[in-house]
Design an enzyme around this catalytic site. Structure first.
Site, PDB file in Angstrom:
ATOM      1  N   GLY A   1       0.839  -1.202   0.000  1.00 14.95           N
ATOM      2  CA  GLY A   1       0.000   0.000   0.000  1.00 14.95           C
ATOM      3  C   GLY A   1       0.867   1.242   0.000  1.00 14.95           C
ATOM      4  O   GLY A   1       2.039   1.203  -0.396  1.00 14.95           O
TER       5      GLY A   1
ATOM      6  N   ARG B   1     -14.477  12.220  13.541  1.00 14.38           N
ATOM      7  CA  ARG B   1     -15.253  11.021  13.235  1.00 14.38           C
ATOM      8  C   ARG B   1     -15.846  10.361  14.471  1.00 14.38           C
ATOM      9  O   ARG B   1     -16.987   9.910  14.441  1.00 14.38           O
ATOM     10  CB  ARG B   1     -14.354  10.026  12.503  1.00 14.38           C
TER      11      ARG B   1
ATOM     12  N   HIS C   1     -13.767   1.336  10.215  1.00 11.14           N
ATOM     13  CA  HIS C   1     -13.075   1.899   9.072  1.00 11.14           C
ATOM     14  C   HIS C   1     -11.552   1.824   9.190  1.00 11.14           C
ATOM     15  O   HIS C   1     -10.853   1.624   8.195  1.00 11.14           O
ATOM     16  CB  HIS C   1     -13.504   3.366   8.934  1.00 11.14           C
TER      17      HIS C   1
ATOM     18  N   GLU D   1      -0.728   2.141   8.666  1.00 10.15           N
ATOM     19  CA  GLU D   1      -1.789   1.756   9.594  1.00 10.15           C
ATOM     20  C   GLU D   1      -1.360   0.594  10.492  1.00 10.15           C
ATOM     21  O   GLU D   1      -1.886   0.423  11.591  1.00 10.15           O
ATOM     22  CB  GLU D   1      -3.063   1.382   8.818  1.00 10.15           C
TER      23      GLU D   1
END
Lengths: 678, 262
Positions: free
Chosen positions: A43, A338, A431, A455
């Site tokens: 990624g 969020r 998410h 991440e």
């Protein structure tokens, strides 16, 4: 004694990175050619670090389970990437991005790491533009920006609703360039199944060739895990189907501590679940909150009528609508972070105001901005004196289409409802995971030679990540941080290599012939054989869905001690059943997606339990971790800084035993305060 | 809520591996909901097969939101099935009727050999990109991004070409299995931008050369690729590639074998 040394450089916050970067040991070009680096995952973090290290002269191997590096799930990031460029002259600065990120993370991240992230953010945009990434531009030819949640400046760069795609394709092109030059060996359709350590130091991996099923041994002087997050523990999430925690989990078993596993980001604007067949959830970008207003009916009877299909959103007068974010948080309104937006949606739905058949949805409505904001301004441009309602809508629709066209199309495709006419229905969904492998300032885990980027690590987002900051962190780690910090370790490897030059059985001579590789390979094979030999009656998905349900209900948007204790028991029971009654069709020596899934779910069944344990020990609410017992009278998260201002890093002791290590967080540049977006 | 009322007959290509011959096999699925995606319908079938201890259908998929380019499938004779501008994972069962027979095959092209069932090997695309689908800029050598203003129109056009997801539908749709739409999209994106100018000619030559090496066919302008592209990549890109290639062939020296060195 704590085993955690975060290795944060001395000096003033603003000087730490600059001075560290200038003094970190270098590896000379001749030695770089002798150093092999394994990058797992392709990624944003993996592709960018692999390309950069190869450019620097290291020998690099990259592994990804997809059929091409370009498919990694970074590709699906929609909204944008933050950078403290202050191109909009709205008062942005490195300090402000740093401050927003620390505050957004509810004061649970490291000052030094976050400041460095903000510092290099601008370089990322420069690099991507130089690669030909077509970011959005204004008519003057300069780059365009928009706002994201938790900020009051416009610092988000974007490429329509496909920012992740464009940034990843930029990094992928840099990676493929090095593949073409022979500096990178690419292993697609390969999955890392084990970390190989020798005397506690990372020396390589065992990877499975997913086409032939063959297990392969790969040696490396350093191993970089860029394998993303673990949101798929919940079964339903916005992650890709293949996204998994296996590499990170195997590393945890080999000594890499897992930090803050309970910090999960539930994204407020996703398309609601439509039925039991659902395999994944689809995000509607946070950027939509720039122009969409979130509301539910003010009166319960209206909500009930809408749920029953007797009324539509349009039937409700302005006064009968509760724009609850604007009501509760007037300063930030629809652009609160969020975690705050998600909890507020849950609160309204739990109170009986939810709007779709299941009652688990709120409206995201564009009519106001479409007509009043864009329609009027377009009408003015065209000198239309008294535009009709229909004219305003038509004019505004074109602007909305240009900004979010692909998202609106996606919504219509999935739900069958046209969002230009009806408001979207949205609900929070899993998410992103802020937790991950614990890393020091160099991004090295507690296993020497093993690094974690993007991440997959825990480093920068604290208890809640701000929108458009994941792309920033992945690329910062890969392009601008590891290329410097890895030198500190590889330099010691060079010394070791030269000291052991005469040794006949040195690691460098044996490489994958070292018995540790055979041992690791044997264990991996045994694990696979065990999965295939259960011959039970239930599919992998059966167990995965069961686990996901427990996690969502008891370790999701809101948690409490009783629920978490129950969840731990339930997960143990599911795990036991899994190892007794799992059915994996096919064999080990062929392309076998069921076997791949089985291995991943086996790991989720262990990680899920640790997430609950972590949530249980943290007797406070912060960011994405909301413990119902700890809230203010207004229902906001209540932190306990005196007792919980630490990173919880879990050491895996084997047999389901974990030891908690604490890294105390110190705030020197920032005054810790109750987070407020009111 | 979970189950629906559609019953379908599926005729699916089954092939054990690249060296074994494949064949079409019929399956029945029942209680399919119109809200399911096509891939979720296959999940239902696979769950049934696992219950019967049969091997599930192998198919490529990952993001399931139409952007990773991993899913494929040739459905009733069309790449990504009926409907336009979507990938298979975005195709929903409401596009079909109760009682339908659906034929599902893998991408068929010499350059995309079948790995198993509906899964094909698209690594040829990666090798084409490795030959020139980039701008040679090492990390750390970039100037401030706003020092290079780019007219919005050019940037937008480059973006439209860059939207390609590399799924291979263009190749699957083409009678000649040509990869011209894929290659031209990348060549266009980079030749439209000022950053792409220094390597512009070499890029076109090298990428086209590799495309030929991989065994993709020639373009005969049928336009099937554009019609089936889930991202609406325009055939104008192919016209641009032809111009780029012609100019490069006439003005550039010998095409290098491997390009892109520093």
């Amino acid at each position: 004694m704590s085993k955690l040394d975060s290795k944060i450089p001395d000096g003033a916050l603003e000087q730490k990175w600059t001075s560290y970067r200038s003094t970190v040991p270098l590896v000379n070009p001749a030695n770089k050619r002798n150093l092999e680096i394994l990058v797992v995952g392709s990624g944003l973090a993996g592709s960018s670090v692999a390309a950069t290290l190869a450019e620097m002269g290291y020998k690099v191997k990259v592994f990804c389970f997809q059929d091409s590096a370009r498919r990694a799930h970074s590709i699906a990031a929609q909204g944008g990437i933050n950078a403290a460029k202050n191109y909009q002259n709205d008062g942005d600065s490195v300090y402000r991005l740093f401050y927003d990120t620390i505050k957004g993370g509810d004061y649970r991240s490291r000052e030094a790491n976050v400041y460095r992230l903000a510092e290099v953010s601008g370089n990322i945009i420069d690099q991507c533009v130089a690669q030909g990434v077509p970011l959005a531009r204004e008519y003057g030819g300069l780059l365009s920006n928009r706002s994201f949640g938790g900020t009051q400046v416009q610092r988000t760069f974007y490429a329509a609703g496909q920012t992740g795609q464009q940034l990843l394709l930029g990094a992928y092109s840099a990676l493929q360039r090095q593949v073409g030059l022979g500096s990178i060996q690419m292993y697609t359709r390969h999955e890392m199944l084990e970390l190989v350590t020798i005397d506690g130091v990372a020396r390589g991996i065992i990877a499975r060739n997913l086409i032939t099923g063959e297990l392969e041994k790969h040696f490396g002087h350093a191993v970089l895990l860029c394998t993303g997050g673990y949101g798929n523990v919940f079964f339903l999430s916005t992650n890709a189907m293949g996204s998994n925690a296996t590499a990170a989990w195997k590393a945890n078993k080999k000594g890499a501590f897992f930090a803050n596993p309970c910090y999960t980001q539930i994204h407020p604007t996703c398309i609601p679940v439509s039925g039991d067949h659902q395999s994944k959830l689809t995000l509607m970008s946070e950027s939509l909150r720039n122009d969409g207003r979130i509301w539910v009916p003010k009166k319960k009877e209206d909500a009930e009528a809408i749920r029953a299909g007797k009324k539509k959103a349009r039937d409700l007068a302005e006064d009968d609508r509760d724009y609850y974010l604007e009501r509760r948080y007037p300063a930030f309104g629809n652009l609160v972070p969020r975690d705050v937006a998600s909890r507020a949606a849950k609160e309204r739905c739990d109170a009986g105001f939810g709007v779709n058949a299941t009652g688990q949805a709120v409206f995201l409505d564009f009519q106001y901005n479409m007509k009043e904001k864009y329609g009027r301004s377009e009408a003015k441009k065209l000198d239309i004196a008294n535009p009709t309602d229909a004219q305003l809508k038509e004019l505004g629709k074109n602007v909305i289409k240009e900004k979010y066209g692909n998202l609106f199309d996606m919504y219509k495709q999935i739900t069958g409802v046209d969002p230009y006419e009806e408001p979207m229905q949205i609900y929070p969904a899993v998410h992103y995971t802020m937790g991950g492998l614990w890393v020091d300032y160099n991004l090295m885990t507690t296993v020497p030679g093993l690094y974690s980027l993007g991440e997959a690590n825990f480093s920068d987002h604290g208890a809640n990540r701000l929108g458009a900051s994941a792309l920033m962190q992945g690329l910062a780690d890969g392009y601008f941080i590891i290329p410097y910090t890895i030198g500190a370790y590889l330099n010691t490897e060079v010394s070791r290599m030269s000291a052991e030059k005469a040794k006949a059985d040195s690691i460098d001579k044996l490489k994958t012939q070292h018995p540790a590789f055979d041992e690791a390979l044997k264990n991996t094979q045994a694990h696979i054989d065990k999965l295939l030999s259960i011959n039970g009656t239930k599919s992998v998905d059966h167990f995965h869905k069961k686990l996901g349900k427990v996690m969502w209900e008891k370790c999701g948007m809101a948690r409490n001690a009783n629920g978490l204790k129950e969840a731990i028991e339930e997960i143990r029971a599911i795990r036991e059943e899994f190892w007794k009654d799992l059915r994996v069709t096919g064999t080990a020596n062929e392309y076998n997606p069921e076997l791949e899934k089985a291995g991943r779910v086996a790991d989720f069944l262990e990680l899920g339990e640790l997430m609950c344990m972590d949530a249980l020990q943290r007797n406070e609410s912060c960011g994405g971790h909301f413990r119902e017992e700890y809230q203010t009278s207004e229902g906001e998260a209540q932190r306990d800084d005196a007792n919980y201002s630490y990173v919880a890093a879990w050491e895996n002791k084997g047999n389901g035993q974990f030891e908690l290590h604490k890294e105390i967080l110190e705030f020197k540049a920032i005054k810790v305060a109750q987070r407020s977006y009111k | 809520m979970s189950s629906g009322n559609m019953n379908l007959t599926l005729k699916i290509w089954r092939q054990k591996n690249v060296s074994t011959a494949g064949k079409m096999v019929s399956y029945q699925v029942t209680d399919i909901s119109p809200d399911m995606s096509f891939l979720e319908m296959l999940d239902v079938l696979n769950e049934q097969l696992i219950q019967k201890n049969e091997e599930p259908i192998a198919f490529d998929h990952d993001c399931r939101e139409g952007i990773c380019g991993m899913c494929s499938l040739y459905i009733n004779g069309r790449p990504h099935g009926p409907g336009s501008g979507i990938t298979t994972c975005q195709l929903h069962m409401r596009s079909f009727k109760d009682g339908d027979t659906i034929i599902i095959e893998p991408w068929r092209a010499k350059a995309f050999p079948v790995i198993k069932d509906l899964v094909v090997d698209r690594s040829a695309f990666d090798r084409i990109i490795a030959k020139g689908g980039f701008i040679s800029v090492n990390t750390g050598s970039a100037q401030d991004a706003n020092n290079l203003p780019i007219p919005k129109h050019d940037a937008d056009e480059a973006f439209n070409s860059a939207a390609c997801i590399g799924c291979g539908a263009c190749v699957a749709a083409c009678v000649n299995s040509s990869a011209m739409l894929f290659v031209s999209a990348k060549v266009s994106q980079l030749s439209l931008l000022p950053q792409g100018q220094p390597e512009r000619k070499q890029r076109a030559l090298d990428m086209v050369h590799q495309m030929d090496v991989e065994g993709f066919g020639s373009c005969s302008n049928t336009g099937a690729c554009e019609a089936e592209c889930p991202k609406g990549i325009s055939i104008e890109n192919i016209a641009r590639l032809n111009r780029e290639y012609l100019i490069a062939s006439l003005t550039e020296k010998e095409p290098k074998k491997g390009s892109g060195d520093n």
